[in-house]
Enzyme design. Structure first.
Site, PDB file in Angstrom:
ATOM      1  N   ASN A 136       0.857  -1.183   0.000  1.00 36.89           N
ATOM      2  CA  ASN A 136       0.000   0.000   0.000  1.00 36.89           C
ATOM      3  C   ASN A 136       0.902   1.244   0.000  1.00 36.89           C
ATOM      4  OD1 ASN A 136       0.882  -0.363   2.701  1.00 36.89           O
ATOM      5  ND2 ASN A 136      -0.779   0.915   3.434  1.00 36.89           N
ATOM      6  N   PRO A 137       0.365   2.446  -0.210  1.00 37.48           N
ATOM      7  CA  PRO A 137       1.229   3.631  -0.336  1.00 37.48           C
ATOM      8  C   PRO A 137       2.165   3.865   0.841  1.00 37.48           C
ATOM      9  CG  PRO A 137      -0.949   4.161  -1.126  1.00 37.48           C
ATOM     10  CD  PRO A 137      -1.040   2.781  -0.533  1.00 37.48           C
ATOM     11  N   CYS A 138       1.737   3.546   2.059  1.00 35.57           N
ATOM     12  CA  CYS A 138       2.583   3.794   3.236  1.00 35.57           C
ATOM     13  C   CYS A 138       3.496   2.619   3.554  1.00 35.57           C
ATOM     14  CB  CYS A 138       1.720   4.130   4.442  1.00 35.57           C
ATOM     15  SG  CYS A 138       0.844   5.705   4.284  1.00 35.57           S
ATOM     16  N   SER A 139       3.375   1.530   2.817  1.00 34.69           N
ATOM     17  CA  SER A 139       4.301   0.388   2.868  1.00 34.69           C
ATOM     18  C   SER A 139       4.219  -0.480   4.110  1.00 34.69           C
ATOM     19  CB  SER A 139       5.760   0.850   2.672  1.00 34.69           C
ATOM     20  OG  SER A 139       6.007   1.159   1.329  1.00 34.69           O
ATOM     21  N   GLU A 140       3.169  -0.333   4.929  1.00 31.00           N
ATOM     22  CA  GLU A 140       3.078  -1.254   6.066  1.00 31.00           C
ATOM     23  C   GLU A 140       2.425  -2.582   5.675  1.00 31.00           C
ATOM     24  OE1 GLU A 140      -0.772   1.189   6.506  1.00 31.00           O
ATOM     25  OE2 GLU A 140       1.293   1.516   5.886  1.00 31.00           O
ATOM     26  N   ILE A 341      -4.355   9.227  12.145  1.00 25.47           N
ATOM     27  CA  ILE A 341      -5.093   8.716  13.297  1.00 25.47           C
ATOM     28  C   ILE A 341      -4.308   8.915  14.590  1.00 25.47           C
ATOM     29  CG2 ILE A 341      -6.351   7.041  11.901  1.00 25.47           C
ATOM     30  CD1 ILE A 341      -4.616   4.846  13.130  1.00 25.47           C
TER      31      ILE A 341
END
Length: 454
Positions: A136-140, A341
């Site tokens: 995903n874009p944030c790489s987690e 968040i």
């Protein structure tokens, strides 16, 4: 020249670095009878119009590298760049030069990030279903194409007893079990953007449980983030969270059955689960199918033996129950950045990152800034044994006094000697409280252009 005045202003415009295209444009408008032109002006405010015109503001770019490429960098070898849409080599380059370009780009603009393709797939729980090719874009979240997971993060500081600086393991484990079940339920409730993503998400049931505020928790408990103790605490908490979550997943599999894609990946997932079990026990060898062995949990440097005991027990249970029941979820945990968040959760720090500053600037809606001390600093100083008076003095030193009165070197008296009157001194004092930097006070906007030039 027929119009010497026009010639002079054109020269002045060029000295001011006005592009010739703009000068020509103005002359053309003038020849058409226009007597005035309104130009839009832009500032560097992040919420301004100029910022919104820059492309790529909401994108993350990553480069996936294999171990073979990294070895080519080490050895100074060449590297083939392959076509993406057809077979064959598009170009052969020097691996070190390419690596240098990637590093320089990341230094210059924070993109691209690096994803280690070989290591990622060594830890893949479902390789029989295909390799992991992206995140995903944030790489987690690293898993198969066209899958998704819902994220949830636990604020670690809420599990810390401020009076004793003791981490409440029992409450944390209960929170992990509860949220693993909540996220499992959310798989049934989720809305997906495509039929294929929905189908595969049901088939593999991946979850995204993580934590936030490790930096704030470590600081509040008096431990340095960049220390052997800090890393050991972080490792132990990570092992507890992941082990308990997978054990809970295995319990649910005993009641509801494993995820549909488990059967063809069972041996692979069992192998992957045994590796963090070894790491939790602090072992340096015996890992299965890994190109790069992990850093094991540092039992000796963890100041809380209870954390280590619960970490090993959690993973022993996760592996034993998984061997018996399988797992309800192909993945259970991630560490997300929690940038947005984290603010809603009242975290001092985000996911795994340390706090970026002891003193923070809050931007005011009406303009200007005010400075605040990181909320973990007073608690950390108290934990380390400082008195209330010492803590107050340290905070004032860090935040600043907001005045030049009685300051060393540059103060009211030294400024008066330079020609400042009571009027200018008061203007400076009024601006200090909301100034991001002292140079924002000593300028023509605060002092007046006449004072700064005469």
């Amino acid at each position: 020249a027929k119009n010497p005045a026009l010639k002079r202003v054109i020269k002045d415009a060029r000295k001011a670095h006005v592009p010739d295209a703009y000068i020509k444009r103005v002359l053309q408008f003038a020849s058409q009878g226009f007597t005035e032109i309104e130009f839009d002006t832009y500032d560097t405010d992040w919420d301004g119009e100029a910022y919104r015109t820059v492309s790529g503001q909401n994108s993350n770019n990553s480069v996936r590298v294999t171990d073979e490429f990294l070895r080519a960098v080490e050895n100074g070898s060449s590297w083939d760049l392959n076509w993406r849409m057809r077979k064959g080599v598009a170009k052969t380059v020097d691996a070190r030069e390419l690596w240098e370009k990637v590093g320089n780009a990341a230094w210059a603009c924070a993109d691209p990030g690096i994803q280690f393709h070989t290591t990622i797939n060594d830890w893949h729980t479902c390789p029989a279903s295909g390799e992991i090719r992206a995140s995903n874009p944030c790489s987690e979240y690293m898993f198969l194409d066209d899958t998704a997971c819902n994220l949830a993060s636990l604020n670690l500081l809420t599990f810390l007893d401020r009076a004793t600086s003791k981490f409440d393991v029992a409450r944390f484990e209960h929170g992990v079990r509860l949220w693993t079940m909540v996220l499992e339920i959310s798989v049934l409730m989720a809305q997906f953007p495509s039929k294929e993503i929905a189908r595969l998400s049901y088939e593999y049931r991946t979850l995204g449980l993580g934590f936030a505020n490790i930096g704030g928790m470590l600081m509040t408990s008096g431990h340095s983030y960049d220390s052997d103790e800090g890393r050991a605490i972080c490792g132990a908490i990570s092992a507890i969270m992941t082990g308990v979550s997978y054990a809970t997943s295995a319990e649910m599999a005993g009641e509801l059955g494993p995820f549909p894609g488990y059967k063809k990946n069972a041996d692979h997932m069992q192998r992957v689960m045994r590796n963090p079990q070894r790491a939790a026990h602090g072992l340096n060898e015996g890992y299965e199918g890994l190109s790069v062995t992990p850093v094991p949990l540092d039992h000796a440097n963890c100041p809380d033996a209870e954390l280590v005991a619960h970490a090993t027990a959690a993973w022993d249970k996760a592996v034993a129950l998984g061997a018996k029941n399988g797992y309800r979820n192909a993945q259970s945990t991630v560490i997300a950045p929690t940038g947005t968040i984290g603010l809603v959760m009242d975290c001092d720090t985000t996911g795994i990152e340390p706090d970026f500053a002891l003193v923070k600037f809050k931007k005011l809606a009406g303009g200007g800034y005010f400075k605040i001390i990181n909320r973990a600093v007073p608690s950390a100083l108290k934990t380390l044994g400082y008195t209330d008076a010492e803590i107050e003095a340290i905070i004032k030193y860090a935040v600043g006094h907001g005045t030049l009165a009685d300051a060393p070197v540059i103060n009211h008296e030294s400024l008066k000697a330079k020609g400042f009157t009571t009027k200018e001194l008061q203007a400076v004092e009024n601006g200090l409280a909301s100034a991001f930097d002292i140079k924002f006070v000593f300028n023509k906007f605060t002092l007046g252009e006449d004072f700064c030039t005469e």
